[in-house]
Structures are given as structure tokens and as C-alpha cells.
Design a protein around this motif. Structure first.
Motif: not given
Length: 308
Positions: A218-247
């Protein structure tokens, strides 16, 4: 065939990670082109074992023992306003050691090819501020040797599908998006090769042509971005991978390709735009939780270009 489409296809066969994260829910407009060249610098001195316990990357080792210095070329091209072609090509450079042995491998890894399909019309989503898309991609080995350590990839083909939803908070210069999907780990090994181990091979650096059974994920991700005018983009990012069978069993530090793994990563990114179509980016990720995975810190440095 449009010249830009030919350029996109050629460049996409030379592009990699650190993709345009904002675009996962938004298809490119017809004729739109996005290219990004990235360089990764990842290290790990620890791992989570299959029970989720943090321990040294290799028994008796202190300090960093896993190093990734890879390059990635990534591209997108808008075939229509609702359909985007995506591709990624990694040139992998890996180095691992466990105290007794140290080895380095470099070469082409597994190519990713796919399509992003806009779903707003299908589900009658009328808001101009939201986006909804299905990303379907195939990961295909580029002919590397799968039974040497460290291998450039698992050696088999995968197919994954991810649904992404995005929302612009305009007039605030903020957006958010989330994705959820599934990766099918196939038993198709025909696009990689296996070499016979010589009699004098160093132990654990070459194994017989085993074909592990990789668990689906299973795959999942999320993010939030803030643009600073035309010159920059700030991002908070996260993602994960979850095997459907336990290790259940650990991986070999000289070849860290666990058949069952679970992890969550989080980080931040900054992109600056010295020119309207050109961006320079840096992203950082840390591993927050894992089972049967390396506990790495990951940096990505990128140069991106887009049309229009």
C-alpha cells in the motif's frame, strides 16, 4: 508527432526522483512539458529490523554504512488536457559495507513509465480549485544484474495505481494534496539478468539466481505547499510504503532489498525560480518509522524546467 512530445520522451528516458510533487493530482495541460534532473545523497547508519527495533545497519558497525549517490531524470508531457505521459530513469550509484566487506555498484536501475488520468469529469467535480487524478505506472528493470551485491533493483516488474486529490486554497498561496494507492509486485524477472557466481566469489556478494516473492504494498503520501510570489515554493512532504504482509525476516545489509517492508518518511522542500521556467530545488527526508528497512536521511538536489 509534435517536436515537444519527442523531446519529452527522450528526456524522460534520462530523468528521475524528486518529481514535481504538486502535479500528482493535476494533469499537465495539452502540450505542457515538465523536466527535472535530480541528485540524491542518502546515508544510513541504522536499520529497523523486522520487529521494528532500531539497531546498527550491520552487526558491530558504527557510523554510516549505506550510501546512495544516484541521479534521476523525470519528465511529464500533456498528451491532452486530461492525460499526461510520465517517465523516470534512474542512474543508481550504491555503496554498502558491513565491516567485513565493502562494495559499490552503479548503472541503470528500474525505469518507470506511466499515465496520469484526470478524473474530475468522470466524477463531475466542478470546482476549479480541486484536482483528482489516477496515476498508473509500471516499473521495469533496465537489464541490470539482480544477483550481485548491492543490486541496482529487485529485478522484477511492478505495476502501481495511485489516486491523488489536490486542493488550492486560493486566494491564499497554499495548496494541499494526498495520494493513496497499491503496488502489485509481480514475479516477472525477464527484464533483468542473473550471472553465474564464480567459484572464488566473495561470500554474500554473489548468490544463486533466487527469485524472491515480494509482497504487494500500500502506498500513501501527503503534502502542503506555500508559494512565495513568483520566486519560491516551500513544501511539507510525507509518504509511506506498507507491505500487505508483515515482515518476518531481515534483509542482508550488503543487498538491502527486503521482500516485505514498512516505513514512513517526512521532510521539507524548497524550490527557487531564478527564471520563470527554471527552478532549483532541495528536499530533505527522514525516516520516522520502519520495519525491515534502513533508517536513512535523504537529500535531493534538483534542476527543473517547464513549458509553457
Amino acid at each position: 508527432m509534435p517536436l515537444r512530445f519527442l523531446l519529452a520522451c527522450c528526456c524522460a528516458l534520462l530523468i528521475g526522483a524528486g518529481t514535481d510533487a504538486r502535479a500528482q493530482a493535476w494533469p499537465q495541460p495539452r502540450g505542457g512539458l515538465y523536466l527535472k534532473l535530480s541528485h540524491s545523497r542518502s546515508v544510513a547508519s541504522e536499520q529497523w529490523d523486522f520487529n521494528g527495533v532500531v539497531k546498527p545497519y550491520a552487526e558491530g558497525m558504527t557510523g554510516n554504512a549505506f550510501f546512495d549517490r544516484s541521479f534521476y531524470l523525470y519528465g511529464e508531457y500533456g498528451l491532452t488536457d486530461n492525460l499526461t505521459f510520465v517517465a523516470l530513469l534512474p542512474f543508481k550509484r550504491l555503496r554498502v559495507h558491513d565491516g567485513a566487506f565493502e562494495f559499490e555498484t552503479e548503472g541503470l536501475g528500474s525505469v518507470m513509465l506511466g499515465l496520469r488520468v484526470g478524473l474530475k469529469r468522470l466524477f463531475n467535480v466542478r470546482s476549479d480549485r480541486s484536482a483528482l487524478a489516477l496515476n498508473v505506472t509500471a516499473t521495469l528493470p533496465a537489464g541490470y544484474t539482480r544477483n550481485l551485491s548491492p543490486a541496482l533493483g529487485p529485478g522484477q516488474a511492478d505495476l502501481q495505481a495511485v489516486v491523488s486529490y489536490g486542493l488550492s486554497l486560493y486566494p491564499a498561496p497554499v495548496y494541499a494534496q494526498a495520494g493513496f494507492g497499491f503496488r502489485l509486485r509481480s514475479a516477472i524477472y525477464g527484464l533483468s539478468r542473473a550471472e553465474a557466481c564464480p567459484p572464488d566469489a566473495v561470500p554474500r556478494t554473489c548468490v544463486d539466481d533466487a527469485r524472491p516473492e515480494y509482497a504487494d504494498e500500500w502506498l500513501f503520501s501527503g503534502e502542503v505547499g506555500l508559494t512565495l510570489g513568483r520566486w519560491a515554493l516551500l513544501q511539507a512532504l510525507g509518504f509511506g510504503v506498507w507491505s500487505n504482509l508483515p515482515p518476518e525476516t531481515g534483509f542482508d545489509p550488503l543487498n538491502p532489498l527486503p521482500t516485505r517492508t514498512r516505513y514512513v518518511k517526512a521532510g521539507a522542500g524548497l524550490t527557487v525560480y531564478p527564471r520563470r521556467r527554471v527552478g532549483l530545488s532541495v528536499q530533505y527526508f527522514g525516516t520516522l518509522y520502519g520495519r525491515n528497512t534502513i533508517r536513512s536521511t535523504d537529500w535531493f538536489f534538483g534542476l527543473e524546467y517547464r513549458l509553457p
